[in-house]
Design a protein around this motif. Structure first.
Motif, PDB file in Angstrom:
ATOM      1  N   ASP A  52       0.803  -1.299   0.068  1.00  0.00           N
ATOM      2  CA  ASP A  52       0.141  -0.062  -0.039  1.00  0.00           C
ATOM      3  C   ASP A  52       0.686   1.081   0.095  1.00  0.00           C
TER       4      ASP A  52
ATOM      5  N   TRP B 247      -0.722  -4.870   1.999  1.00  0.00           N
ATOM      6  CA  TRP B 247      -1.942  -5.358   1.664  1.00  0.00           C
ATOM      7  C   TRP B 247      -2.078  -7.218   2.293  1.00  0.00           C
TER       8      TRP B 247
ATOM      9  N   ALA C 222      -1.876  -4.536 -10.439  1.00  0.00           N
ATOM     10  CA  ALA C 222      -3.285  -3.928 -10.397  1.00  0.00           C
ATOM     11  C   ALA C 222      -4.255  -2.589 -11.167  1.00  0.00           C
TER      12      ALA C 222
ATOM     13  N   ARG D  55      -7.161  -3.687  -6.345  1.00  0.00           N
ATOM     14  CA  ARG D  55      -7.029  -2.877  -5.094  1.00  0.00           C
ATOM     15  C   ARG D  55      -7.647  -1.675  -4.833  1.00  0.00           C
TER      16      ARG D  55
ATOM     17  N   ASP E 211      -8.609 -10.129  -4.994  1.00  0.00           N
ATOM     18  CA  ASP E 211      -7.148 -10.616  -3.993  1.00  0.00           C
ATOM     19  C   ASP E 211      -6.255 -11.613  -4.807  1.00  0.00           C
TER      20      ASP E 211
END
Length: 228
Positions: free
Chosen positions: A19, A104, A180, A200, A218
């Protein structure tokens, strides 16, 4: 993934497995503890816009290649100036916040499961040094981690995807690129790699015209789909 008949899996890192905004927010917060949420978001946007703009200028040949370390330091100086902070030690610390990014929730377990079946290759726009730091901080598992620094350019330049093809020793169509960011997958797809989009909150979602081999919410879902 067996149904896709791939021999190795290539992962984007920033945003896909870690992240990035959360880590940068933490660094900006440490720069000035009095900043409220709106100011932090403003400075985060300033940082991201600088990185996006300068990477694009490098890709367009307007600016010579510079590593992500240099661009991060530039972004940190911009943010510090906007925040009224002139402490060089604080600026240097902020510049390194891009190496302290949380994974994540499904990243570590997902990579661990996948590593039991395929060689895993990380392919990041982060510099070699930054990639080492963020991999260690987030606990990412690789068989090989590759930096765009080795190609002296940035994704989506084809030269970056060539790094993964060269290291794997396999043709592009035998590699699966997971990201992502739809822009990243388009670049990989254009080079002949198979593609998998994982959603994401900070990613670049596909458009109606995108056609990727897999899409999932995911990494665990990605794995389940791949092995059915």
């Amino acid at each position: 993934m067996s149904k896709l008949e791939v021999d190795a899996v290539v992962f984007d890192v920033l945003g896909t497995l870690v992240d990035e905004p959360a880590g940068l927010r933490a660094g900006i917060r440490e720069l000035d503890l009095s900043l409220d949420s709106s100011r932090i978001e403003q400075f985060l946007s300033l940082w991201q816009q600088h990185i996006d703009r300068e990477q694009r200028r490098i890709l367009d040949g307007v600016r010579p290649y510079l590593t992500s370390d240099v661009l991060d330091l530039e972004a940190a100086r911009l943010v510090a100036d906007a925040a009224g902070v002139d402490d060089p030690v604080a600026v240097a610390a902020l510049a390194l916040s891009g190496r302290r990014l949380p994974p994540w929730r499904d990243t570590v377990a997902g990579l661990g499961r996948l590593a039991q079946r395929f060689p895993l290759i990380g392919l990041s726009n982060a510099s070699r040094t930054a990639l080492l730091g963020l991999n260690a901080h987030a606990g990412l598992r690789w068989h090989q981690a590759l930096s765009a620094e080795d190609a002296r350019t940035y994704k989506p330049d084809p030269a970056v995807y060539q790094l993964a093809v060269t290291v794997s020793g396999r043709p592009p169509e035998r590699l699966l690129m997971v990201a992502a960011h739809a822009w990243d997958l388009r670049g990989a797809q254009g080079f002949g790699l198979r593609t998998a989009y994982v959603a994401r909150p900070v990613g670049d979602p596909p458009t109606s015209s995108d056609r990727f081999d897999l899409c999932a919410d995911d990494l665990a879902d990605q794995l389940d789909k791949a092995h059915r």
